[in-house]
Design a protein around this motif. Structure first.
Motif, PDB file in Angstrom:
ATOM      1  N   ILE A  12       0.644  -1.136  -0.042  1.00 40.08           N
ATOM      2  CA  ILE A  12       0.001  -0.023  -0.163  1.00 40.08           C
ATOM      3  C   ILE A  12       0.739   1.299   0.013  1.00 40.08           C
ATOM      4  O   ILE A  12       0.705   2.203  -0.832  1.00 40.08           O
ATOM      5  CB  ILE A  12      -1.071  -0.042   1.381  1.00 40.08           C
ATOM      6  N   GLU A  13       1.740   1.324   0.780  1.00 41.40           N
ATOM      7  CA  GLU A  13       2.742   2.236   1.045  1.00 41.40           C
ATOM      8  C   GLU A  13       3.579   2.459  -0.423  1.00 41.40           C
ATOM      9  O   GLU A  13       3.769   3.740  -0.977  1.00 41.40           O
ATOM     10  CB  GLU A  13       3.743   2.059   1.978  1.00 41.40           C
ATOM     11  N   CYS A  28       3.305  -1.098 -11.462  1.00 46.14           N
ATOM     12  CA  CYS A  28       3.187  -2.138 -10.342  1.00 46.14           C
ATOM     13  C   CYS A  28       4.093  -3.134 -10.471  1.00 46.14           C
ATOM     14  O   CYS A  28       3.777  -3.999 -11.474  1.00 46.14           O
ATOM     15  CB  CYS A  28       1.525  -2.319 -10.198  1.00 46.14           C
ATOM     16  N   PRO A  29       4.830  -3.809  -9.523  1.00 42.69           N
ATOM     17  CA  PRO A  29       5.847  -4.588  -9.804  1.00 42.69           C
ATOM     18  C   PRO A  29       5.186  -6.009  -9.369  1.00 42.69           C
ATOM     19  O   PRO A  29       5.848  -7.212  -9.661  1.00 42.69           O
ATOM     20  CB  PRO A  29       6.846  -4.391  -8.711  1.00 42.69           C
ATOM     21  N   TYR A  30       3.895  -6.081  -9.006  1.00 40.51           N
ATOM     22  CA  TYR A  30       3.315  -7.366  -8.551  1.00 40.51           C
ATOM     23  C   TYR A  30       2.592  -8.055  -9.590  1.00 40.51           C
ATOM     24  O   TYR A  30       1.737  -7.211 -10.576  1.00 40.51           O
ATOM     25  CB  TYR A  30       2.340  -6.939  -7.201  1.00 40.51           C
ATOM     26  N   ARG A  37      -0.680  -6.921  -5.382  1.00 38.64           N
ATOM     27  CA  ARG A  37      -1.083  -6.050  -6.653  1.00 38.64           C
ATOM     28  C   ARG A  37      -2.356  -5.264  -6.274  1.00 38.64           C
ATOM     29  O   ARG A  37      -2.397  -4.073  -6.359  1.00 38.64           O
ATOM     30  CB  ARG A  37      -1.307  -6.751  -7.814  1.00 38.64           C
ATOM     31  N   ALA A  38      -3.398  -5.730  -5.549  1.00 41.73           N
ATOM     32  CA  ALA A  38      -4.548  -5.185  -5.023  1.00 41.73           C
ATOM     33  C   ALA A  38      -4.267  -4.195  -3.947  1.00 41.73           C
ATOM     34  O   ALA A  38      -4.556  -3.122  -4.088  1.00 41.73           O
ATOM     35  CB  ALA A  38      -5.600  -6.353  -4.546  1.00 41.73           C
ATOM     36  N   SER A  39      -3.329  -4.588  -2.966  1.00 47.14           N
ATOM     37  CA  SER A  39      -2.932  -3.633  -2.040  1.00 47.14           C
ATOM     38  C   SER A  39      -2.109  -2.295  -2.694  1.00 47.14           C
ATOM     39  O   SER A  39      -2.347  -1.240  -2.288  1.00 47.14           O
ATOM     40  CB  SER A  39      -2.003  -4.238  -1.002  1.00 47.14           C
ATOM     41  N   TRP A  40      -1.091  -2.594  -3.561  1.00 43.17           N
ATOM     42  CA  TRP A  40      -0.530  -1.383  -4.174  1.00 43.17           C
ATOM     43  C   TRP A  40      -1.408  -0.800  -5.017  1.00 43.17           C
ATOM     44  O   TRP A  40      -1.218   0.625  -4.778  1.00 43.17           O
ATOM     45  CB  TRP A  40       0.561  -2.332  -5.235  1.00 43.17           C
TER      46      TRP A  40
END
Length: 58
Positions: A12-13, A28-30, A37-40
């Protein structure tokens, strides 16, 4: 002595920092369909995912 959390970054951060620094959303690297990824994306957008909808139905 205060500890810093650099060994395990918070997605998230990371997403919020990416937005602040002008990085594109596709940076996004995920992997797709991952929790990270959802958190990012949550951090990038600055809005929490809608987990409260379950409470509204009950």
């Amino acid at each position: 002595m205060a500890q810093t959390r650099h060994s395990h970054p918070d997605p998230i951060e990371e997403g919020a920092q990416a937005r602040i620094h002008g990085r594109p959303k596709d940076a996004c690297p995920y992997p797709s369909d991952s929790e990270e990824r959802a958190s990012w994306m949550e951090g990038y957008d600055g809005t929490p995912r809608d987990d409260a909808s379950d409470l509204a139905q009950g």
